[in-house]
Design an enzyme around this catalytic site. Structure first.
Site, PDB file in Angstrom:
ATOM      1  N   ASP A  59       4.153  77.585  19.279  1.00 45.61           N
ATOM      2  CA  ASP A  59       3.920  77.501  20.724  1.00 45.61           C
ATOM      3  C   ASP A  59       4.715  76.350  21.321  1.00 45.61           C
ATOM      4  OD1 ASP A  59       2.150  77.312  23.325  1.00 45.61           O
ATOM      5  OD2 ASP A  59       1.443  79.112  22.297  1.00 45.61           O
ATOM      6  N   ASP A  60       4.264  75.838  22.421  1.00 46.64           N
ATOM      7  CA  ASP A  60       4.931  74.797  23.207  1.00 46.64           C
ATOM      8  C   ASP A  60       5.246  73.557  22.357  1.00 46.64           C
ATOM      9  OD1 ASP A  60       5.786  73.261  25.290  1.00 46.64           O
ATOM     10  OD2 ASP A  60       3.923  73.378  26.445  1.00 46.64           O
ATOM     11  N   ARG A  92       1.452  70.803  36.672  1.00 48.41           N
ATOM     12  CA  ARG A  92       1.623  70.437  35.261  1.00 48.41           C
ATOM     13  C   ARG A  92       2.924  69.646  35.058  1.00 48.41           C
ATOM     14  NH1 ARG A  92       2.117  73.790  29.598  1.00 48.41           N
ATOM     15  NH2 ARG A  92       0.673  72.493  28.463  1.00 48.41           N
ATOM     16  N   ASP A 148      -6.531  81.755  28.827  1.00 46.88           N
ATOM     17  CA  ASP A 148      -6.571  80.551  28.002  1.00 46.88           C
ATOM     18  C   ASP A 148      -7.975  80.287  27.498  1.00 46.88           C
ATOM     19  OD1 ASP A 148      -3.981  79.852  27.846  1.00 46.88           O
ATOM     20  OD2 ASP A 148      -4.027  78.348  29.435  1.00 46.88           O
ATOM     21  N   LYS A 163       6.632  84.557  23.064  1.00 46.86           N
ATOM     22  CA  LYS A 163       5.535  84.375  24.016  1.00 46.86           C
ATOM     23  C   LYS A 163       6.160  83.727  25.245  1.00 46.86           C
ATOM     24  CE  LYS A 163       1.150  81.878  24.599  1.00 46.86           C
ATOM     25  NZ  LYS A 163       0.224  80.923  23.963  1.00 46.86           N
ATOM     26  N   TRP A 164       6.187  84.462  26.340  1.00 47.97           N
ATOM     27  CA  TRP A 164       6.860  84.020  27.571  1.00 47.97           C
ATOM     28  C   TRP A 164       5.785  83.506  28.525  1.00 47.97           C
ATOM     29  CZ3 TRP A 164      11.615  86.809  29.903  1.00 47.97           C
ATOM     30  CH2 TRP A 164      11.866  86.363  31.208  1.00 47.97           C
ATOM     31  N   ASP A 165       5.753  82.192  28.681  1.00 50.89           N
ATOM     32  CA  ASP A 165       4.695  81.545  29.457  1.00 50.89           C
ATOM     33  C   ASP A 165       5.189  81.218  30.868  1.00 50.89           C
ATOM     34  OD1 ASP A 165       2.271  80.307  29.960  1.00 50.89           O
ATOM     35  OD2 ASP A 165       2.384  78.945  28.254  1.00 50.89           O
ATOM     36  N   MET A 166       4.265  80.862  31.765  1.00 47.17           N
ATOM     37  CA  MET A 166       4.594  80.517  33.153  1.00 47.17           C
ATOM     38  C   MET A 166       3.410  79.732  33.696  1.00 47.17           C
ATOM     39  SD  MET A 166       4.612  81.072  36.571  1.00 47.17           S
ATOM     40  CE  MET A 166       5.740  81.321  37.904  1.00 47.17           C
ATOM     41  N   ASN A 167       3.563  78.423  33.824  1.00 45.81           N
ATOM     42  CA  ASN A 167       2.379  77.582  34.006  1.00 45.81           C
ATOM     43  C   ASN A 167       2.203  76.906  35.360  1.00 45.81           C
ATOM     44  OD1 ASN A 167       0.897  77.725  31.460  1.00 45.81           O
ATOM     45  ND2 ASN A 167       2.790  76.963  30.573  1.00 45.81           N
ATOM     46  N   TRP A 192      -8.132  80.258  36.769  1.00 49.31           N
ATOM     47  CA  TRP A 192      -7.648  79.956  35.426  1.00 49.31           C
ATOM     48  C   TRP A 192      -8.837  79.984  34.443  1.00 49.31           C
ATOM     49  CZ3 TRP A 192      -9.100  75.814  32.277  1.00 49.31           C
ATOM     50  CH2 TRP A 192      -8.404  75.726  31.062  1.00 49.31           C
TER      51      TRP A 192
HETATM   52  C1  DGJ Z   1      -0.463  77.949  28.550  1.00 49.81           C
HETATM   53  C2  DGJ Z   1      -0.716  79.087  27.611  1.00 49.81           C
HETATM   54  O1  DGJ Z   1      -1.609  79.982  28.164  1.00 49.81           O
HETATM   55  C3  DGJ Z   1      -1.224  78.518  26.294  1.00 49.81           C
HETATM   56  O2  DGJ Z   1      -1.559  79.553  25.418  1.00 49.81           O
HETATM   57  C4  DGJ Z   1      -0.163  77.652  25.712  1.00 49.81           C
HETATM   58  O3  DGJ Z   1       0.958  78.414  25.388  1.00 49.81           O
HETATM   59  C5  DGJ Z   1       0.202  76.537  26.680  1.00 49.81           C
HETATM   60  N1  DGJ Z   1       0.518  77.062  27.980  1.00 49.81           N
HETATM   61  C6  DGJ Z   1       1.362  75.738  26.175  1.00 49.81           C
HETATM   62  O4  DGJ Z   1       1.828  74.839  27.076  1.00 49.81           O
END
Ligand code: DGJ
Length: 740
Positions: A367-368, A444, A549, A477-481, A200
């Site tokens: 964003d989020d 998370r 990030d 913006k399609w995120d995946m954390n 990361w």
């Molecule tokens: C991870 C993304 O990479 C960030 O840019 C941001 O959108 C955060 N998630 C938000 O939770």
């Protein structure tokens, strides 16, 4: 371009102006690999390339013929255990427990263009004369299974796209436990193995090591292609540089668990295999069912890594990415994440957007934190409706206000996830991926939804489609954390649990497909905690991705340099953020932050209201610059010049317009040096006979700039500033070259 078949020698030759790929049907009916490299003349017969040799301690196929052993004969899509002891391209477990297979040639066909891979992302053609496809059918009679190998040769590119399809047309239940997309046996091992690894915020760092006897590989077991390794590897000759020498790039068009492996055998043959990671993979093929592997793309270059990358860039930019945004310069955006994190309301967002609009930014991205009970990262994922405590007028109201400022509006989603504290989880606790009776590990504070289930994908689609229909949203913006742990689907029977990882990715592709089809003007940007799923699979749906990030300009040099080995500049999300930087706490000049982000899709990740008037003026200039040159930067020909992985002083790259009349050179200093040499950087891709004026000042012929170099030292003790300011660590400069 031509795919020829010589019936007398049973040989296939795929060749165009730059490459040749030669295979033959071996005496036992299996496929042999003979050559992949620079184009060579076609011949009726290449049998002399089949390495018939008697080697002690090898097993042989035919009684009395000690020379025909798969132990050392180069193959095309090998299986294990019938005299070959290397890792195979396929493995099928049969009802009696046997894993031995024997697929032999049945027929082939050569067609114009390229067939679609149903449900999977893949390169494509727009006209039939852009490519030819060879389909070779093989059959294992004993188990009643057919194998189709697809090879697409592109007419004007040194590139071949490959995949395989298994069909069970017998009566047995089969289990596919290995089904690679590509396998090639190369005749020697004098290569370096390059891969793009990290973690990361440290994605796609270039690693180079010499191939040795045995196995070297990179893989993902996390459910995503991952931050840790990328589904892209290169074999290059030790003497190959960015500018000369042989290199072969192997890229997998896939976003889930993958394996890219190089096996060097006892006789120096290199076997490259690439595809879905066989680890934990087990796909049940009942009679009548078929399985299509993802696509893998091989690119050959005999003129260095830049040429290899340029082939990938153009192919992926124009024949993998699709839709309205494919060929369009990307909007300059402002994203509120690092400016506010979860701490915002409508007024704050509008004030950030307003300031950005005043400076020339074209799109505001929320964003989020805008949905459900999402006040922090413990709640809300899965509830894709606005949090009206923060956004009294909802997304519709906010989007209208942004629209009335004259800006486009973008919105963040993390559609594959759920928090325990959400209405979605309370209603459907069995929709998360977890193993019965085991603890569900956190990542998370969230869990992964089971996208192998159609009802889950449908449900999320409806929520997203409602917002896209009601509000003026131009970008997602399609995120995946998080990664997938305790992989198990409540909807799959025991003997299909090994399908979950792949079914999950197919579900992700289905959702992308429905959204991009029904909302064709929306620009999608993929993201997975930064660059955790930066792969060609997602590029098919989302023409750009958030590269990392880590928004620190100096860290970004390595990340963007590594990313550019395979992925086009138009796909690399890059933003200017505040200092001290939020990830590494480094302070870099505002110019340098922009000079790095300019070589990407460009935007800001801060609140411009907090900058000084002098800084705002710089921002206005940066935006003006990007608007003037983004078409060339994002769609021109990109060259890497000096690698950040090889020195700690300078990095340089450049881009040249199609007509070669304009070029931009990004030159970055990392650590300053004392009393250093007089620096020049040799440029690439210019017209040797054109005279270029550098920043409107001195003018030089292209040949001088390419062979002697562009003088980057400005005479001061430090560099590379255009003014008389003393240059320090982290300075940078973009040189603009215009032909006279
Ligand atoms: C991870 C993304 O990479 C960030 O840019 C941001 O959108 C955060 N998630 C938000 O939770």
């Amino acid at each position: 371009m031509c795919i020829s078949y010589h019936a007398s020698s049973k040989t296939f030759h795929l060749h165009n102006d730059s490459i040749s790929y030669i295979m033959t049907i071996l005496p036992n009916g299996q496929l042999g690999q003979l050559y992949f490299g620079k184009t060579i003349h076609d011949c009726d017969n290449f049998d002399h390339l089949v390495e018939m040799n008697h080697r002690p301690m090898t097993a042989y196929v035919f009684e009395g013929d000690k020379k025909f052993s798969l132990d050392h004969i180069k193959q095309e899509y090998p299986s294990y255990g019938t005299t070959d002891f290397r890792h195979p391209a396929l493995e099928i477990v049969q009802p009696n427990g046997s894993r031995i297979t024997n697929f032999t040639y049945v027929s082939h066909e050569i067609t114009a263009g390229k067939p679609v891979l149903e449900g999977l992302p893949a390169t494509y053609t727009e006209q039939d004369d852009e490519a030819q496809t060879l389909t070779i059918r093989l059959r294992d009679e004993l188990i009643g299974a057919e194998l189709e190998l697809y090879y697409t040769l592109f007419a004007a590119r040194p590139a071949i796209a490959r995949s395989a399809r298994f069909v069970n047309d017998g009566s047995l239940d089969l289990h596919l436990t290995t089904a690679m997309s590509l396998s090639v046996d190369l005749p020697d091992s004098a290569y370096e193995f390059i891969h793009f690894s990290g973690a990361w915020s440290r994605e796609r760092h270039m690693k180079v090591r010499r191939l040795e006897a045995g196995i070297q590989s990179v893989e993902s077991t996390r459910g995503t292609s991952s931050h840790n390794h990328n589904p892209f590897v290169i074999l290059k000759r030790p003497e190959t540089t960015e500018f000369s020498g042989e290199a072969i790039g192997f890229s997998l068009v896939y976003s889930g668990n993958f394996l890219a492996q190089a096996e060097v055998d006892s006789w120096g043959t290199t076997r490259i295999t690439m595809g879905i990671n066989p680890f934990q993979f087990d796909w049940k093929l009942e009679p009548g069912e078929s399985f299509q592997t993802p696509e893998a793309v091989m690119v050959y270059s005999d003129s260095g890594l830049n040429a290899m990358s340029q082939t990938f860039h153009k192919l992926y930019q124009t024949r993998l990415a699709r839709g309205y945004w494919r060929d369009r310069p990307r909007p300059i955006l402002i994203n509120n994440w690092e400016a506010t994190y979860f701490n915002f309301d409508e007024e704050k967002l509008v004030s950030i957007a307003q300031a950005a609009k005043n400076d020339g930014v074209e799109m505001f991205v929320l964003d989020d934190g805008w949905f459900g009970e999402r006040c922090n990262d413990f709640a809300g994922l899965g509830d894709w409706y606005p949090n009206t405590d923060r956004l009294a007028n909802g997304i519709v109201g906010l989007a209208d206000r942004i629209d009335s400022l004259g800006m486009k509006f973008g919105l963040w989603f993390e559609p594959e996830m759920v928090n325990e504290d959400s209405d979605l989880f309370r209603a459907h606790p069995d929709w998360r991926i977890c193993t019965p009776g085991r603890c569900a590990s956190h990542g998370r504070n969230q869990f992964v939804l089971d996208y192998s289930r159609k009802e889950v994908v449908d449900y999320i689609y409806e929520m997203m489609a409602k917002i896209l229909t009601e509000a003026k949203v131009s970008y997602i913006k399609w995120d995946m954390n998080r990664c997938i742990t305790e992989a198990f689907s409540a909807s799959l029977p025991a003997d299909r649990q090994g399908e979950l990882f792949h079914r999950y990715i197919l579900g992700v592709y289905q959702l992308y497909d429905r959204l991009t089809t029904n909302f064709p003007h929306v620009l999608f940007e993929s993201c997975a905690s930064g660059g955790g799923r930066f792969d060609p699979g997602l590029l098919y749906y989302a023409p750009q991705g958030w590269a990392s990030d880590d928004s620190d300009a100096i860290e970004r040099l390595k990340i963007q340099y590594g990313t550019s080995m395979c992925y086009p500049i138009s796909s690399i999300g890059a933003h200017v953020s505040v200092v001290p930087n939020h990830q590494v706490f480094r302070i870099t000049p505002l110019e340098t932050r922009a000079n790095v982000a300019h070589f990407g899709t460009f935007g800001y990740e801060l609140d411009l209201n907090k900058l000084t008037e002098e800084e705002r003026e710089m921002v206005r200039e940066q935006i003006k610059f990007m608007k003037e040159y983004r078409e060339i930067i994002q769609f021109g020909t990109f060259y890497r010049l000096i690698s950040p992985f090889e020195n700690n002083h300078f990095t340089a790259w450049m881009v040249v317009s199609e007509d070669k009349k304009t070029a931009l050179v990004g030159y970055y200093k990392i650590l300053n040096e004392v009393n250093g040499p007089y620096h020049r950087v040799k440029l690439c891709g210019l017209d040797p006979d054109m005279k270029y004026c550098v920043d409107g000042a001195s003018c030089h012929y292209g040949d001088e700039l390419m062979h002697l170099g562009l003088l980057t030292t400005d005479g001061a003790a430090g560099e590379p500033t255009p003014d008389d300011r003393k240059s320090t660590d982290f300075d940078s400069r973009i040189f603009v070259l215009h032909a006279e």
